[in-house]
Structure formats: structure tokens, C-alpha cells
Design a protein around this motif. Structure first.
Motif, PDB file in Angstrom:
ATOM      1  N   ILE A 312       0.872  -1.170   0.000  1.00 33.18           N
ATOM      2  CA  ILE A 312       0.000   0.000   0.000  1.00 33.18           C
ATOM      3  C   ILE A 312       0.904   1.213   0.000  1.00 33.18           C
ATOM      4  O   ILE A 312       1.827   1.293   0.822  1.00 33.18           O
ATOM      5  CB  ILE A 312      -0.913   0.028   1.244  1.00 33.18           C
ATOM      6  N   ARG A 313       0.685   2.109  -0.934  1.00 34.34           N
ATOM      7  CA  ARG A 313       1.562   3.275  -1.002  1.00 34.34           C
ATOM      8  C   ARG A 313       0.763   4.559  -0.913  1.00 34.34           C
ATOM      9  O   ARG A 313      -0.357   4.647  -1.380  1.00 34.34           O
ATOM     10  CB  ARG A 313       2.365   3.266  -2.302  1.00 34.34           C
ATOM     11  N   ARG A 314       1.442   5.525  -0.299  1.00 31.31           N
ATOM     12  CA  ARG A 314       0.837   6.843  -0.138  1.00 31.31           C
ATOM     13  C   ARG A 314       1.595   7.813  -1.023  1.00 31.31           C
ATOM     14  O   ARG A 314       2.824   7.884  -0.978  1.00 31.31           O
ATOM     15  CB  ARG A 314       0.946   7.256   1.328  1.00 31.31           C
ATOM     16  N   HIS A 315       0.866   8.527  -1.860  1.00 29.52           N
ATOM     17  CA  HIS A 315       1.500   9.505  -2.740  1.00 29.52           C
ATOM     18  C   HIS A 315       0.967  10.888  -2.427  1.00 29.52           C
ATOM     19  O   HIS A 315      -0.129  11.033  -1.899  1.00 29.52           O
ATOM     20  CB  HIS A 315       1.196   9.183  -4.205  1.00 29.52           C
ATOM     21  N   TYR A 316       1.750  11.888  -2.831  1.00 22.78           N
ATOM     22  CA  TYR A 316       1.302  13.263  -2.613  1.00 22.78           C
ATOM     23  C   TYR A 316       0.069  13.522  -3.467  1.00 22.78           C
ATOM     24  O   TYR A 316      -0.980  13.900  -2.995  1.00 22.78           O
ATOM     25  CB  TYR A 316       2.434  14.229  -2.964  1.00 22.78           C
ATOM     26  N   ASN A 317       0.196  13.312  -4.767  1.00 24.67           N
ATOM     27  CA  ASN A 317      -0.953  13.463  -5.662  1.00 24.67           C
ATOM     28  C   ASN A 317      -0.797  12.544  -6.865  1.00 24.67           C
ATOM     29  O   ASN A 317       0.159  11.790  -6.946  1.00 24.67           O
ATOM     30  CB  ASN A 317      -1.137  14.929  -6.090  1.00 24.67           C
ATOM     31  N   ALA A 318      -1.755  12.652  -7.780  1.00 24.42           N
ATOM     32  CA  ALA A 318      -1.770  11.727  -8.911  1.00 24.42           C
ATOM     33  C   ALA A 318      -0.554  11.898  -9.810  1.00 24.42           C
ATOM     34  O   ALA A 318      -0.073  10.939 -10.408  1.00 24.42           O
ATOM     35  CB  ALA A 318      -3.047  11.907  -9.724  1.00 24.42           C
ATOM     36  N   PHE A 319      -0.048  13.111  -9.877  1.00 27.72           N
ATOM     37  CA  PHE A 319       1.107  13.340 -10.738  1.00 27.72           C
ATOM     38  C   PHE A 319       2.348  12.656 -10.167  1.00 27.72           C
ATOM     39  O   PHE A 319       3.082  11.967 -10.873  1.00 27.72           O
ATOM     40  CB  PHE A 319       1.367  14.839 -10.910  1.00 27.72           C
ATOM     41  N   GLY A 320       2.543  12.842  -8.861  1.00 27.36           N
ATOM     42  CA  GLY A 320       3.658  12.182  -8.212  1.00 27.36           C
ATOM     43  C   GLY A 320       3.574  10.679  -8.392  1.00 27.36           C
ATOM     44  O   GLY A 320       4.567   9.999  -8.678  1.00 27.36           O
ATOM     45  N   GLU A 321       2.377  10.189  -8.267  1.00 28.79           N
ATOM     46  CA  GLU A 321       2.173   8.758  -8.432  1.00 28.79           C
ATOM     47  C   GLU A 321       2.506   8.292  -9.844  1.00 28.79           C
ATOM     48  O   GLU A 321       3.117   7.241 -10.035  1.00 28.79           O
ATOM     49  CB  GLU A 321       0.731   8.429  -8.113  1.00 28.79           C
ATOM     50  N   GLN A 351      -9.052   9.718 -14.847  1.00 31.76           N
ATOM     51  CA  GLN A 351      -7.789   9.524 -14.143  1.00 31.76           C
ATOM     52  C   GLN A 351      -6.663   9.045 -15.062  1.00 31.76           C
ATOM     53  O   GLN A 351      -5.498   9.085 -14.681  1.00 31.76           O
ATOM     54  CB  GLN A 351      -7.974   8.510 -12.998  1.00 31.76           C
ATOM     55  N   SER A 352      -7.021   8.586 -16.250  1.00 32.70           N
ATOM     56  CA  SER A 352      -5.975   8.069 -17.135  1.00 32.70           C
ATOM     57  C   SER A 352      -5.127   9.192 -17.718  1.00 32.70           C
ATOM     58  O   SER A 352      -3.985   8.975 -18.097  1.00 32.70           O
ATOM     59  CB  SER A 352      -6.596   7.265 -18.276  1.00 32.70           C
ATOM     60  N   GLU A 353      -5.675  10.385 -17.762  1.00 29.95           N
ATOM     61  CA  GLU A 353      -5.032  11.481 -18.483  1.00 29.95           C
ATOM     62  C   GLU A 353      -3.592  11.734 -18.022  1.00 29.95           C
ATOM     63  O   GLU A 353      -2.667  11.780 -18.830  1.00 29.95           O
ATOM     64  CB  GLU A 353      -5.867  12.747 -18.316  1.00 29.95           C
ATOM     65  N   ILE A 354      -3.447  11.876 -16.720  1.00 30.89           N
ATOM     66  CA  ILE A 354      -2.125  12.200 -16.191  1.00 30.89           C
ATOM     67  C   ILE A 354      -1.143  11.050 -16.443  1.00 30.89           C
ATOM     68  O   ILE A 354       0.032  11.263 -16.761  1.00 30.89           O
ATOM     69  CB  ILE A 354      -2.226  12.554 -14.680  1.00 30.89           C
ATOM     70  N   LEU A 355      -1.650   9.827 -16.336  1.00 32.85           N
ATOM     71  CA  LEU A 355      -0.789   8.673 -16.605  1.00 32.85           C
ATOM     72  C   LEU A 355      -0.335   8.674 -18.060  1.00 32.85           C
ATOM     73  O   LEU A 355       0.831   8.422 -18.361  1.00 32.85           O
ATOM     74  CB  LEU A 355      -1.541   7.372 -16.301  1.00 32.85           C
ATOM     75  N   GLU A 356      -1.254   8.981 -18.946  1.00 36.34           N
ATOM     76  CA  GLU A 356      -0.919   9.006 -20.366  1.00 36.34           C
ATOM     77  C   GLU A 356       0.198   9.997 -20.636  1.00 36.34           C
ATOM     78  O   GLU A 356       1.154   9.707 -21.341  1.00 36.34           O
ATOM     79  CB  GLU A 356      -2.148   9.376 -21.195  1.00 36.34           C
ATOM     80  N   GLU A 651       7.143  20.460 -17.153  1.00 37.07           N
ATOM     81  CA  GLU A 651       7.826  19.858 -18.291  1.00 37.07           C
ATOM     82  C   GLU A 651       6.907  18.905 -19.022  1.00 37.07           C
ATOM     83  O   GLU A 651       6.816  18.904 -20.240  1.00 37.07           O
ATOM     84  CB  GLU A 651       9.030  19.047 -17.807  1.00 37.07           C
ATOM     85  N   VAL A 652       6.237  18.084 -18.238  1.00 38.28           N
ATOM     86  CA  VAL A 652       5.374  17.089 -18.856  1.00 38.28           C
ATOM     87  C   VAL A 652       4.257  17.762 -19.640  1.00 38.28           C
ATOM     88  O   VAL A 652       3.916  17.350 -20.735  1.00 38.28           O
ATOM     89  CB  VAL A 652       4.794  16.149 -17.782  1.00 38.28           C
ATOM     90  N   GLU A 653       3.725  18.832 -19.079  1.00 46.97           N
ATOM     91  CA  GLU A 653       2.661  19.551 -19.769  1.00 46.97           C
ATOM     92  C   GLU A 653       3.143  20.039 -21.144  1.00 46.97           C
ATOM     93  O   GLU A 653       2.408  20.084 -22.097  1.00 46.97           O
ATOM     94  CB  GLU A 653       2.194  20.764 -18.952  1.00 46.97           C
ATOM     95  N   LYS A 654       4.420  20.416 -21.186  1.00 42.00           N
ATOM     96  CA  LYS A 654       4.950  20.951 -22.438  1.00 42.00           C
ATOM     97  C   LYS A 654       5.452  19.870 -23.379  1.00 42.00           C
ATOM     98  O   LYS A 654       5.774  20.139 -24.525  1.00 42.00           O
ATOM     99  CB  LYS A 654       6.141  21.880 -22.125  1.00 42.00           C
TER     100      LYS A 654
END
Length: 744
Positions: A312-321, A351-356, A651-654
Motif C-alpha cells: 500500500i503506497r501513499r503519494h502526494y498526488n496523482a502526478f507524483g504517483e 484519471q488516465s489522463e495524467i498517466l498518459e 515539463e510534462v505539460e509541455k
DNA sequence: GTCCATAGGGTCCGG
DNA sequence: CCCTATGGAC
């Protein structure tokens, strides 16, 4: 004997189910217990041992995919199977379609056997047209699709007043008439009319017309009322029933299946209940954890050893994850795990967007499972309408839509398009009436418009039809001068062209396979294309492709992977809603389904600072329900420095554009943007990574220690990644912000 | 025509 | 929980 060997491979429960002699038998197949194997074995057993011809079996599934799997597995065991023999094998809807076309007397109700199956959207369009023409008062027109679906039962029960006191029931009545006039069936109509005619068959004692020996049903827990009725008619007609399903995997109650369905089936059919309790898929630890979420805590035994514990992992947010997952997956790939064995599940499509984004940036091969239908591909949506009117001039609405299509059509106004089509159709009818042997069947003029081409299609290809000359999509492509509509200068031209080409090839193959002429084959294909819409597009179904699969928990049903990550197990997301208990139970089953997809490794995670509103920051209580002894080292926090994360994110956004050389290690504070200082103050660093990166500027090769890989040396780095060579492990890459490396 | 209170839907997505 | 289409009040 071949079948003996088949039987020997089954466990005692599976064998009992296959050999069961009862007239009705319902198998409660626990998750991963070899449900499909039993189903196939049953079919083979009935055929080989009981000498039941395949033609006398009706084998029902809910999805085209499941139907395809069964056919495939059957074909592998038995080579010489003809399509005719398997006409009863398919989805409820496709079998109903077969009955309506070939067995039941639809013409007695006023339909013609060459009817068309339409998609829900088309029914809505028809309804809107009726509303306009007849000036009906309908509330919530924008939700008409849902209303037609939800309030249909009230209408069929003969209720007088609609939910909102409007003309909806008048509309439904008129819609029924209109569908009959246009010879069209919705998905629901297929089953409804089948049920009606089957009931009549029984009542009039004409059982000899259709009398399957067996009905075999897959995923029976997903049945809704109309499907249960369909099964019931077949049982009354003398068929024996063998149904397989799992009450713990009911995740579609919102579309009509009910959770007490197993009990209902037993009552209704007086069925014997058997179970398949042994799970072969998941490791002991995974199964034990999943069992906490079983709804009907019946017997469920694992066949595997305990294996690796869950994490079980705890992340700051979806991006960090997402960053973490990218690094994690890269690690797995390097250690030899095939990408196709890795899956990430989430609750919401969004939720897939950030992973993509992140996976694209990190060059992780992945595939997102998104629902794709013809509707999603504009060019096919358009071209199918062109063909439908071309092959069937009665389908004027298709002609109108083709002509008035915003992207590919010729006429701006729908009204004008309707006038044109109507006038052409009547003109043609008149010309047909006063047909003097004059030469009217000229090939289409090169410069004629779409209307003329559509109207001339049947005539133009009539002769070729007789001789089956058409084997090349180019004939049709050129006839329509499709380049004029697909516009070679358009950005999507080559893709569009490929879609169209592909479709034409499939249609031609279909016509040849069916032993029909070109035109007849096209007609049949077009009439039922709605039912198999997705399959038309399946250029490649990529479960085999070597890529990580990203999908919703719902979409994961029926699949399995060696490594599964379920993300966003936050309260407010998993379970999604709070409050009412019915839906809450369903969320639990959904989570259960997701967990039990995992064979060897299962990781669950949640966010402390979720980006989405309405997602609570803390861990879902589902996580607390899992016994700690099944979890490796309690909850592990993935630590990072917030500013690094924000930089990475930008960076990822760009990253769609050319990646700029980020000044990640430039002068102190270089990365601090205006928004950042203006926004909330950055959190205190919680990780130890910042110092490490400062050290590397000096070109040393720092020694590092990692909790899992031990002591090693940094061998290379770029803006985001660090590569280290470990003494006892070898090379390993990390994302800087998450490396969890301790610099020595 | 515009404003505003409010009911009710949204997420999931088979054929 | 938040968003918005809806329809009565004006």
C-alpha cells in the motif's frame, strides 16, 4: 479417448459441473475458478458424449468479446466447425437477431426480414424528429436517451402518467409505429420482439419450429429482466439450462442486472446449484486480501502459495504517483516482466489522463482502454450512412444525414438535405412506375453529387452483384469519388482513407463468406453493423500487444495480469459515493473484481493531496479492511520534494513540443516561478534527494544506498533520471524526485 | 427576455 | 459534492 483427457484436467468441482445431469443447473463460479473452461468443456461434453449437435445449443454471452473467445476456444479443439453450426452461439442480442431473421415470423408483426438494427443514438434522433413534427411536449430533451431507457418499463406496464407529466408516452407510442414503418429494431427491440414471438410459439403449441436442446449462459449474474425472460422461453420450449456466473462480480446493476439474481434464477428454474470454489489465478496473499471484500462469503479457496505480500503506497498526488509508476514499471521491465502483464486500474476514466502524459514522456509503452464505437470515428459514421441509403433507398434518414454531414457532406442545412432526398426518392419511384424500356441505368456521371451517387449505387452494382465481381474496395471508393469528400489536403485524410478502406474490405469479405452477392452481402452487413460496431474497428485488439494496460475497474472485469496497480484508493473515489448502501455494495464488488485480476503482485495507493475536488485526502477505509499481515511493511510513503514535482509537471505539460533543456540544476532558485511564490508556500522538503543532486553537478560518481537494491554507484543522469549500478543487482534507473537514494 | 431557485443528474458503460 | 437545464416569476 480425447474427452477423457479433457475431463482429467478438471478438478472435482469442475468435473461435477460438466457431468451434471439436471435439467437446470446454475454454477456459482468463484473468481478465477476456470469458469470459461467449464463452459467450453460442457459444450464439448454435450456434443461428444451426449451427441447433442451444436445446432441444438444456444450459448449466450453478454459481450461480443466473450462470444468470440468461446468460438475461438471451440475452434481450437474442433477444427471443422461451420458458421451455420454456431448460429446459436453469441450474445443475447446476436442470437435474438438470428431468430428474428431466420426462425421467427417477424413479418406477421409487420416487419420485413431485412430489418435494420439501430444504435441508441439513432433512436434518439428519430424521437427528436417526431417531437418536432408533432409538437410534443417533452421535458429534459437533452436527457432523452436516458429517459427513453429508464421510463420504458413504466410505459410497458401501461402506466398513464409519465414521471414529469409530459408527452413521453405518446412519443414512445409514435416511436414504435415509426420504427415499424422504417423496419428498424433497437437493441432492446431485438429481445422484446423475440420474447413476444417465442411466447406466442409456446402458447400456440408450435414448439417444433424452434426447440434447442440446451441453453448455456456465461456471466449469468449480468442478466436483466428481459434476458431472463428470453432464457425462460427457451426453457419452456424444452431446453435444458446450464448457467455460470458469480454473484460477487455484479457491477452493472445500474444497467438492469440485479444482485439477488442468483437466488431468482434458482427459484424460477428450480435449478440445482453447484460451485467452483478453487481460485487458480491469484497468489495466496492477494486472494486473502480480496476475500475481505467478498459479498457472499461462500467458499473460496486458493490453489496457489502465499506469494509476495501486497503493498500500500501513499503519494502526494496523482502526478507524483504517475512519476513513481513510470519508474516502477521501467524497473519491472528491466527485471524481465513483460509489459502486457502489467495493468493500472482506476475508478474514473478521467484519471488516465495524467498517466498518459507521464508515460508518454517516459517512453513507457501503454494502451488505454477506451470505449470505441463507430460513433467515435466520424468518417465511418458518415460513410456507413452513405452506404445505408445507397443499399436501401427506404432509409432516407441515413441519406439525409450523409448529405448534411458537417464534415463530409455537401449540404449545409438538414432541412434542405431532407427535401433533396425526398424529391429524389419520389422521382425515382415515379420513374420506376412508368418504366419504359429506356436506358436509365447509366453509370454515375463523374461530376454528379453525392445524392445521385447514392441513388444510383444499387443499379450500378446490380450486375457485378450477380457475378460477384467486386473484390476490390477501389471499385466502391472510386464510384463515390471518395477523395472529393475525404479531402486529400485534410490532416486526417490518410487515416480516414484507411478506415474506409478497411471497412470496405471487411464488407466484401463478409459478403463472400456469406455466399451472398455483393449488394445483398452489403445490405446484411449494414443492417446489423450496430450490433458489432466495435468489432468493425478492431484493426488490432491489443491485449497481446506488449504494452502496459490502463483501464477503469469496470473495464478490468474478465481479465488477468501478473502485476496490478489500483490507484486512487481514496475515500470519495473508491468507494466513489457515500450515503446509500445499494451503490456502496456495488463499489465493494467493483474493488473485489479489480483486486482479483492480479496474479502475483498487487499494489494499492492513495493520495494525501488529491487534485480532484470531492476526493477526500485520506486513505479509503477499504484499505483499512485489509489485514496488516498481508501488507508489506505497512503503508509506504513515496517521498519527494514538492518544488521538484511542480517543475517536472510543467515539463510534462509541455512535452508534446520539443523538450526544452530544463535548467534543473542551474543556479539556486532558478526553478521557482512567479506562480509558485505567489501561491501557497511550498511544503518543507520531506525527502533527502535535494542534496544528492547538488553533489552530482561536480561530476563525481557518488556512491548511493537504496533500501531494496543495496549499495551502488551513479553511472549517468539527465534532467529527470538517475541511473545507478548496484553491486548485487545491476543497473537501475530512477526518477530523481523519487529515487529514495541515500547519498553516501 | 432574464433572473433565480431548485430538482436531479453526474461516474461506471454491455448490446 | 457541484453543475446546469428547467421553468415560473417578473
Amino acid at each position: 479417448m480425447n474427452f477423457e483427457r479433457e475431463l482429467a484436467e478438471l478438478n472435482e468441482y469442475q468435473r461435477a459441473a460438466v457431468l451434471d445431469e439436471n435439467a437446470a443447473c446454475i454454477v456459482s463460479a468463484k473468481v478465477g475458478s476456470g469458469k470459461t473452461t467449464v463452459l467450453i468443456s460442457k459444450v464439448l461434453y454435450l456434443h461428444d458424449q451426449k451427441k447433442v449437435p451444436y445446432e441444438d445449443m444456444v450459448v449466450l454471452t453478454f459481450t461480443n468479446k466473450a462470444a468470440g473467445e468461446i468460438r475461438e476456444r471451440l475452434a481450437a479443439k474442433e477444427s471443422s466447425l461451420s458458421p451455420e453450426q454456431l448460429q446459436g452461439f453469441g450474445t443475447f442480442h446476436s442470437v435474438a437477431l438470428h431468430l428474428l431473421r431466420d426462425v421467427l415470423p417477424v413479418e406477421e408483426l409487420g416487419y420485413e426480414p431485412g430489418f435494420t438494427v439501430i444504435e441508441p443514438d439513432e433512436e434518439v434522433e428519430l424521437a427528436l424528429q417526431i417531437i418536432e413534427e408533432e409538437k410534443l411536449q417533452i421535458k429534459y430533451k437533452n436527457r432523452l436517451k436516458k429517459r427513453l431507457e429508464q421510463e420504458r418499463t413504466l410505459y410497458e406496464q401501461g402506466k398513464k402518467e409519465t414521471r414529469y407529466g409530459d408527452d413521453l408516452f405518446v412519443l414512445m407510442h409514435r416511436l414504435g409505429q415509426e420504427k415499424l414503418r422504417q423496419n428498424k429494431f433497437t437493441f432492446r427491440d431485438l429481445l422484446r420482439v423475440s420474447n413476444f414471438l417465442l411466447r406466442r410459439l409456446v402458447a400456440e403449441g408450435e414448439k417444433e419450429k424452434f426447440h434447442p436442446a440446451w441453453i448455456i449462459v456465461d456471466e449469468v449474474q449480468d442478466s436483466d429482466d428481459i434476458q431472463i425472460e428470453f432464457m425462460e422461453h427457451l426453457v419452456v420450449l424444452g431446453a435444458k439450462l446450464f448457467a455460470v456466473g458469480d454473484p460477487n462480480q455484479v457491477i452493472y446493476t445500474w444497467r438492469g442486472s440485479r444482485s439477488n439474481i442468483f437466488y431468482q434464477l434458482k427459484e424460477r428454474f428450480g435449478a440445482r446449484e453447484l460451485t467452483l470454489p478453487i481460485n487458480y489465478r491469484s497468489s495466496g496473499a492477494i486472494l486473502a486480501a480480496a476475500k475481505c471484500f467478498q459479498q457472499n462469503p461462500g467458499e473460496l479457496t486458493g490453489a496457489r502459495t502465499r506469494g509476495e505480500k501486497l503493498r500500500i503506497r501513499r503519494h502526494y498526488n496523482a502526478f507524483g504517483e504517475a512519476q513513481y509508476l513510470a519508474a516502477e514499471i521501467r524497473g519491472l521491465m528491466e527485471s524481465g516482466v513483460a509489459c502486457r502483464e502489467i495493468a493500472v486500474f482506476y475508478r474514473l476514466q478521467s484519471q488516465s489522463e495524467i498517466l498518459e502524459k507521464v508515460f508518454t514522456g517516459e517512453s513507457i509503452p501503454f494502451e488505454v482502454s477506451v470505449k470505441k464505437t463507430i460513433q467515435d470515428i466520424p468518417v465511418l459514421n458518415w460513410f456507413l450512412k452513405v452506404l445505408r441509403f445507397s443499399c436501401n433507398e427506404k432509409d432516407a434518414p441515413a441519406g439525409v444525414k450523409a448529405l448534411a454531414d458537417k464534415q463530409y457532406g455537401e449540404i449545409r442545412s438538414a432541412k434542405r438535405a431532407r427535401e433533396i432526398i425526398e424529391s429524389v426518392v419520389t422521382e425515382k419511384a415515379e420513374r420506376g412506375r412508368q418504366k419504359s424500356g429506356s436506358e436509365s441505368s447509366q453509370p454515375a456521371d463523374e461530376h454528379e453529387g453525392l445524392t445521385e451517387k447514392m441513388c444510383g449505387f444499387a443499379e450500378y452494382f446490380a450486375e457485378d452483384c450477380l457475378e460477384n465481381v467486386i473484390v476490390d474496395p477501389a471499385y466502391v471508393y472510386d464510384y463515390f469519388e471518395l477523395d472529393r469528400y475525404l479531402k486529400p489536403t485534410a490532416a486526417r485524410y490518410s487515416e480516414d482513407r484507411e478506415y474506409v478502406w478497411n471497412l470496405l474490405e471487411r464488407m466484401i469479405t463478409f459478403a463472400l463468406e456469406q455466399g451472398l452477392g455483393f449488394l445483398e452481402g452489403f445490405r446484411l452487413f449494414l443492417n446489423s453493423s450496430a450490433l458489432y460496431g466495435v468489432q468493425i474497428l478492431q484493426k488490432e485488439v491489443n491485449l497481446q500487444a506488449d504494452s502496459v494496460k490502463l483501464m477503469t475497474l469496470h473495464a478490468s472485469k474478465g481479465l488477468e495480469f501478473s502485476h496490478v496497480y489500483i490507484i486512487g484508493v481514496n475515500f470519495g473515489l473508491i468507494p466513489l459515493r457515500t450515503g446509500d448502501f445499494e451503490t456502496e455494495d456495488e463499489e465493494r464488488r467493483l474493488f473485489f473484481v479489480g483486486m482479483t485480476r492480479a496474479k502475483d503482485y498487487l499494489e494499492l495507493s492513495y493520495y494525501t493531496n488529491p487534485d480532484q475536488v470531492r476526493v477526500a485526502p485520506g486513505e479509503s477505509r477499504y484499505l483499512q479492511m485489509i489485514p496488516r499481515e498481508l501488507v508489506e511493511g505497512g503503508v509506504e510513503e513515496v517521498r519527494f520534494e514538492k518544488t521538484d514535482l511542480q517543475k517536472l509537471r510543467k515539463e510534462v505539460e509541455k512535452s508534446a513540443r520539443v523538450q526544452p533543456l530544463a535548467m534543473l540544476f542551474g543556479g539556486g532558485g532558478a526553478g521557482k516561478s512567479a506562480e509558485e511564490s505567489a501561491g501557497e508556500p511550498a511544503d518543507k522538503p520531506v525527502g533527502e534527494t535535494a542534496e544528492g543532486s547538488a553533489e552530482m553537478k561536480h561530476g563525481k560518481m557518488p556512491r548511493v544506498r537504496h533500501a531494496k537494491y543495496g549499495v551502488g554507484t551513479i553511472t549517468s543522469e539527465d534532467e529527470t533520471m538517475v541511473t545507478a549500478e548496484f553491486e548485487n543487482y545491476g543497473e537501475k534507473q530512477f526518477i530523481k524526485a523519487f529515487s529514495e537514494l541515500e547519498y553516501l
